[in-house]
Design an enzyme around this catalytic site. Structure first.
Site, PDB file in Angstrom:
ATOM      1  N   HIS A 253       0.821  -1.205   0.000  1.00 28.55           N
ATOM      2  CA  HIS A 253       0.000   0.000   0.000  1.00 28.55           C
ATOM      3  C   HIS A 253       0.860   1.263   0.000  1.00 28.55           C
ATOM      4  O   HIS A 253       0.465   2.278  -0.571  1.00 28.55           O
ATOM      5  CB  HIS A 253      -0.978  -0.020   1.175  1.00 28.55           C
ATOM      6  CG  HIS A 253      -2.061  -1.038   1.017  1.00 28.55           C
ATOM      7  ND1 HIS A 253      -2.255  -2.054   1.920  1.00 28.55           N
ATOM      8  CD2 HIS A 253      -2.988  -1.212   0.058  1.00 28.55           C
ATOM      9  CE1 HIS A 253      -3.269  -2.806   1.514  1.00 28.55           C
ATOM     10  NE2 HIS A 253      -3.739  -2.309   0.383  1.00 28.55           N
TER      11      HIS A 253
ATOM     12  N   HIS B 174      -2.197  -5.481  -6.485  1.00 31.28           N
ATOM     13  CA  HIS B 174      -2.346  -6.742  -5.756  1.00 31.28           C
ATOM     14  C   HIS B 174      -3.799  -7.205  -5.812  1.00 31.28           C
ATOM     15  O   HIS B 174      -4.697  -6.452  -6.130  1.00 31.28           O
ATOM     16  CB  HIS B 174      -1.857  -6.604  -4.306  1.00 31.28           C
ATOM     17  CG  HIS B 174      -2.549  -5.530  -3.532  1.00 31.28           C
ATOM     18  ND1 HIS B 174      -2.209  -4.192  -3.621  1.00 31.28           N
ATOM     19  CD2 HIS B 174      -3.574  -5.589  -2.652  1.00 31.28           C
ATOM     20  CE1 HIS B 174      -2.986  -3.475  -2.828  1.00 31.28           C
ATOM     21  NE2 HIS B 174      -3.832  -4.307  -2.225  1.00 31.28           N
TER      22      HIS B 174
ATOM     23  N   CYS C  44     -14.581  -6.748   2.700  1.00 30.41           N
ATOM     24  CA  CYS C  44     -13.560  -6.827   1.658  1.00 30.41           C
ATOM     25  C   CYS C  44     -12.210  -7.070   2.324  1.00 30.41           C
ATOM     26  O   CYS C  44     -12.027  -6.790   3.506  1.00 30.41           O
ATOM     27  CB  CYS C  44     -13.529  -5.564   0.809  1.00 30.41           C
ATOM     28  SG  CYS C  44     -13.339  -4.067   1.754  1.00 30.41           S
TER      29      CYS C  44
ATOM     30  N   HIS D 160      -8.073  -9.142   1.307  1.00 32.59           N
ATOM     31  CA  HIS D 160      -7.105  -9.688   0.358  1.00 32.59           C
ATOM     32  C   HIS D 160      -7.046 -11.210   0.490  1.00 32.59           C
ATOM     33  O   HIS D 160      -7.083 -11.730   1.600  1.00 32.59           O
ATOM     34  CB  HIS D 160      -5.718  -9.111   0.632  1.00 32.59           C
ATOM     35  CG  HIS D 160      -5.698  -7.620   0.622  1.00 32.59           C
ATOM     36  ND1 HIS D 160      -5.837  -6.872   1.772  1.00 32.59           N
ATOM     37  CD2 HIS D 160      -5.577  -6.746  -0.397  1.00 32.59           C
ATOM     38  CE1 HIS D 160      -5.800  -5.593   1.455  1.00 32.59           C
ATOM     39  NE2 HIS D 160      -5.643  -5.480   0.153  1.00 32.59           N
TER      40      HIS D 160
ATOM     41  N   GLU E  24     -15.265 -10.721   9.791  1.00 33.22           N
ATOM     42  CA  GLU E  24     -15.761  -9.358   9.965  1.00 33.22           C
ATOM     43  C   GLU E  24     -17.218  -9.300  10.418  1.00 33.22           C
ATOM     44  O   GLU E  24     -17.570  -8.512  11.288  1.00 33.22           O
ATOM     45  CB  GLU E  24     -15.627  -8.557   8.662  1.00 33.22           C
ATOM     46  CG  GLU E  24     -14.211  -8.205   8.310  1.00 33.22           C
ATOM     47  CD  GLU E  24     -14.100  -7.251   7.132  1.00 33.22           C
ATOM     48  OE1 GLU E  24     -15.084  -6.521   6.840  1.00 33.22           O
ATOM     49  OE2 GLU E  24     -13.040  -7.229   6.498  1.00 33.22           O
TER      50      GLU E  24
ATOM     51  N   TYR F 131      -8.490  -0.983  -9.936  1.00 33.50           N
ATOM     52  CA  TYR F 131      -8.650   0.427  -9.579  1.00 33.50           C
ATOM     53  C   TYR F 131      -7.433   0.883  -8.782  1.00 33.50           C
ATOM     54  O   TYR F 131      -6.711   0.081  -8.210  1.00 33.50           O
ATOM     55  CB  TYR F 131      -9.937   0.673  -8.785  1.00 33.50           C
ATOM     56  CG  TYR F 131      -9.862   0.268  -7.340  1.00 33.50           C
ATOM     57  CD1 TYR F 131      -9.559   1.202  -6.354  1.00 33.50           C
ATOM     58  CD2 TYR F 131     -10.085  -1.046  -6.946  1.00 33.50           C
ATOM     59  CE1 TYR F 131      -9.479   0.833  -5.020  1.00 33.50           C
ATOM     60  CE2 TYR F 131     -10.010  -1.422  -5.628  1.00 33.50           C
ATOM     61  CZ  TYR F 131      -9.710  -0.471  -4.662  1.00 33.50           C
ATOM     62  OH  TYR F 131      -9.613  -0.842  -3.353  1.00 33.50           O
TER      63      TYR F 131
ATOM     64  N   GLU G 233      -4.380   2.284  -2.528  1.00 32.36           N
ATOM     65  CA  GLU G 233      -4.978   1.006  -2.893  1.00 32.36           C
ATOM     66  C   GLU G 233      -4.851   0.880  -4.402  1.00 32.36           C
ATOM     67  O   GLU G 233      -5.323   1.745  -5.142  1.00 32.36           O
ATOM     68  CB  GLU G 233      -6.460   0.953  -2.508  1.00 32.36           C
ATOM     69  CG  GLU G 233      -6.730   0.732  -1.037  1.00 32.36           C
ATOM     70  CD  GLU G 233      -6.494  -0.687  -0.565  1.00 32.36           C
ATOM     71  OE1 GLU G 233      -5.830  -1.471  -1.267  1.00 32.36           O
ATOM     72  OE2 GLU G 233      -6.974  -1.012   0.526  1.00 32.36           O
TER      73      GLU G 233
ATOM     74  N   GLU H   2      -5.641  -2.235  -6.690  1.00 24.90           N
ATOM     75  CA  GLU H   2      -6.121  -3.603  -6.556  1.00 24.90           C
ATOM     76  C   GLU H   2      -6.781  -4.131  -7.815  1.00 24.90           C
ATOM     77  O   GLU H   2      -7.419  -3.391  -8.555  1.00 24.90           O
ATOM     78  CB  GLU H   2      -7.145  -3.681  -5.403  1.00 24.90           C
ATOM     79  CG  GLU H   2      -6.527  -3.361  -4.061  1.00 24.90           C
ATOM     80  CD  GLU H   2      -7.465  -3.539  -2.897  1.00 24.90           C
ATOM     81  OE1 GLU H   2      -6.974  -3.771  -1.792  1.00 24.90           O
ATOM     82  OE2 GLU H   2      -8.704  -3.439  -3.084  1.00 24.90           O
TER      83      GLU H   2
ATOM     84  N   TRP I  82     -13.399   2.350  -3.370  1.00 24.26           N
ATOM     85  CA  TRP I  82     -13.691   1.168  -4.190  1.00 24.26           C
ATOM     86  C   TRP I  82     -15.192   0.932  -4.310  1.00 24.26           C
ATOM     87  O   TRP I  82     -15.665   0.512  -5.351  1.00 24.26           O
ATOM     88  CB  TRP I  82     -12.977  -0.077  -3.661  1.00 24.26           C
ATOM     89  CG  TRP I  82     -13.354  -0.473  -2.271  1.00 24.26           C
ATOM     90  CD1 TRP I  82     -14.352  -1.310  -1.887  1.00 24.26           C
ATOM     91  CD2 TRP I  82     -12.723  -0.028  -1.067  1.00 24.26           C
ATOM     92  NE1 TRP I  82     -14.392  -1.420  -0.520  1.00 24.26           N
ATOM     93  CE2 TRP I  82     -13.403  -0.647   0.011  1.00 24.26           C
ATOM     94  CE3 TRP I  82     -11.645   0.815  -0.785  1.00 24.26           C
ATOM     95  CZ2 TRP I  82     -13.042  -0.434   1.335  1.00 24.26           C
ATOM     96  CZ3 TRP I  82     -11.295   1.016   0.533  1.00 24.26           C
ATOM     97  CH2 TRP I  82     -11.986   0.405   1.574  1.00 24.26           C
TER      98      TRP I  82
END
Length: 172
Positions: A25, A31, A66, A68, A86, A101, A111, A113, A158
């Site tokens: 980041h 990524h 969201c 990774h 979460e 994006y 970001e 990603e 995002w």
């Protein structure tokens, strides 16, 4: 505890390496990531408000969850794992599309990603992890779209991109 690593990818989503999340980041390197969208039987979307202490986008509203993917983990496996971590529940998910994006943040992080959009259904009340989520709510997609237009500062970068460009992939 070892810092979580992200999967560095090229624009074809081919793995080119691993890097600690913070470093990726800081450098703004592309990524792999995913965004989960959970709907109920009334076709309302479950939104989460990011915890107020998150390192970027604290307190902003966004999709259900969201994160990774971990090395060796599919997008669907990662989505189910993170949904439980979460939001405290599991759901069957399906992948609809992916996109790239890039969004810089005020804290110097970026970001960048290749984000896989995952959708699923759930009836009930989540058991949110207060370390990750400040609040949650159900909203109809049209109401979300109108609120993003009226109050864009309340939503993550995002999430606004997904709503602007990939709205049709969210319709279940």
């Amino acid at each position: 505890m070892e810092e979580e690593k992200v999967i560095l990818v090229n624009e074809q989503d081919e793995k080119i390496g691993l890097m600690p999340k913070q470093e990726a980041h800081e450098k703004g390197l592309l990524h792999r990531a995913f965004s989960v969208f959970i709907f109920n039987g009334k076709n309302e979307l479950m939104l989460q408000q990011r915890a107020l202490h998150k390192y970027h986008s604290p307190g902003l509203w966004t999709n259900t969850c969201c994160s990774h993917q971990r090395d060796g983990e599919t997008s669907l496996e990662a989505g189910k794992r993170r949904l439980f971590e979460e939001m405290g529940f599991t759901a069957d998910l399906k992948e609809t599309t992916s996109f790239i994006y890039k969004a810089p943040f005020d804290n110097g992080l970026t970001e960048h990603e290749l984000d896989h959009i995952l959708v699923g259904n759930f009836e009930g009340t989540p058991n949110i992890n207060k370390d990750e989520v400040a609040a949650w709510k159900w909203m109809y997609l049209d109401d979300v779209k109108k609120d993003i237009q009226a109050n864009p500062e309340n939503y993550t970068a995002w999430f606004k991109i997904i709503f602007d460009k990939f709205y049709q992939h969210l319709l279940v």
